[in-house]
Design an enzyme around this catalytic site. Sequence first.
Site, PDB file in Angstrom:
ATOM      1  N   LEU A  89       0.442   3.655  -2.322  1.00  0.00           N
ATOM      2  CA  LEU A  89       1.789   4.081  -1.980  1.00  0.00           C
ATOM      3  C   LEU A  89       2.067   3.455  -0.617  1.00  0.00           C
ATOM      4  CD1 LEU A  89       4.223   5.943  -2.714  1.00  0.00           C
ATOM      5  CD2 LEU A  89       3.050   7.763  -1.457  1.00  0.00           C
ATOM      6  N   SER A  90       2.907   2.447  -0.595  1.00  0.00           N
ATOM      7  CA  SER A  90       3.036   1.590   0.585  1.00  0.00           C
ATOM      8  C   SER A  90       3.566   2.362   1.790  1.00  0.00           C
ATOM      9  CB  SER A  90       3.975   0.421   0.278  1.00  0.00           C
ATOM     10  OG  SER A  90       3.477  -0.350  -0.782  1.00  0.00           O
ATOM     11  N   ALA A  91       3.249   1.840   2.974  1.00  0.00           N
ATOM     12  CA  ALA A  91       3.741   2.424   4.214  1.00  0.00           C
ATOM     13  C   ALA A  91       5.265   2.441   4.218  1.00  0.00           C
ATOM     14  CB  ALA A  91       3.228   1.629   5.407  1.00  0.00           C
TER      15      ALA A  91
END
Length: 390
Positions: A89-91
């Site tokens: 879950l990307s930054a």
Amino acid sequence: MSFVKHQLRLADDMERRGQWPERSPWIPPELGVLQRDRFAPDRLWTWDGQAYQPIDRATDPTRWTTEVYAGADEPAVTQVNDGIATSSLSAQSLVVDMLDALLLEEGHHVLELGTGTGWNAGLLARRTSTQVTSVETDPALAGPARQRLAAAGTQVAVEVGDGNAGWPANAPYDRVIATYAVDQVPWAWLEQTVPGGRIVTPWGHLGHVALTVAADGRTASGWFQGLAMFMPARGTAPARRYRQVREEAPPTGDRPFLRALEPLRDDWNLRFALRVALPDLQISTAVDQDGLNAWIHDRTSWASLTATGGGRTVTTQGGPRQLADDVEQAWDQWIAQGRPSLYEYGMTVEPDRQYVWAATHTPAPAGQPARRPMSFDIELVRPKSLTCAD
């Protein structure tokens, strides 16, 4: 459990640091609707210094929440295969930066490569108010993402396939965005994008670029937008560790290294310039009691830059390449060109090659990118099968 306070904390952090893009005012409200926790699986993974360890929502909800909302610049690992992180879950700050670079408008027809959790695809769909096509290589990720997106009421068609091939069935697209890193931009992406359309993708292990397709559809050029660090396409050979390379290549001698190492650690413009000139190098730094040290390696050669006290540094090298020498030469070239920032670099993609250039401060001829004398050709190799991971 309410996650609103956690989302607001990330939003406040981005506000304090000036990370909200002025040209994309639609992004903050949409993040408030599609919160990160709605797209996080019940099992996350955290690195303990030796290996990835699971964090399960059912048994440790507090730690799970902390991992999801660790910080605006922090991703959450959502899948591990054979001890390697393969999806995340990307930054939030990085998602925002890339969405802003896409210049997305309502009604745009969008292709996303690398569905992952589905969070980015949901944000795309809410902005465009149209169906987004998202391609995911891993059925184990595609199925849950499809369910999350449906539960959120978004219009996203999640397809299972090779992201590097795009999705020609729904082409052409106004916008294409990849959530995994490529060293060579696949030509299929350009073929499936309308003239004047925009492609945003991470490039290798450092940097993301926004390309605009030319009117004739035969090239695409654009500027680097920031320092995205995304997972590579699946099927990419894993990076070798410094220790592995050093064990296989005995040292060939040492010598003084007569420049301060702090820029290698602190100056990301230099780091990006070295990445452009020497794309296969890995550079790491650390401080000990004698000062700052650096380690450089590719797949066959290595160099150590070792502090010996009193501000002195010695380099030892091994393997067929003299990597410390290569770094010094590229460093000198960057200085000679006026220390261009990463935002002064751009990329052009043509049918049989792609190259990176550094811009001048003078206007370029119409339709042509301005360049400094340095230009780095990169062979455009089309792998037989590359797959995608968020």
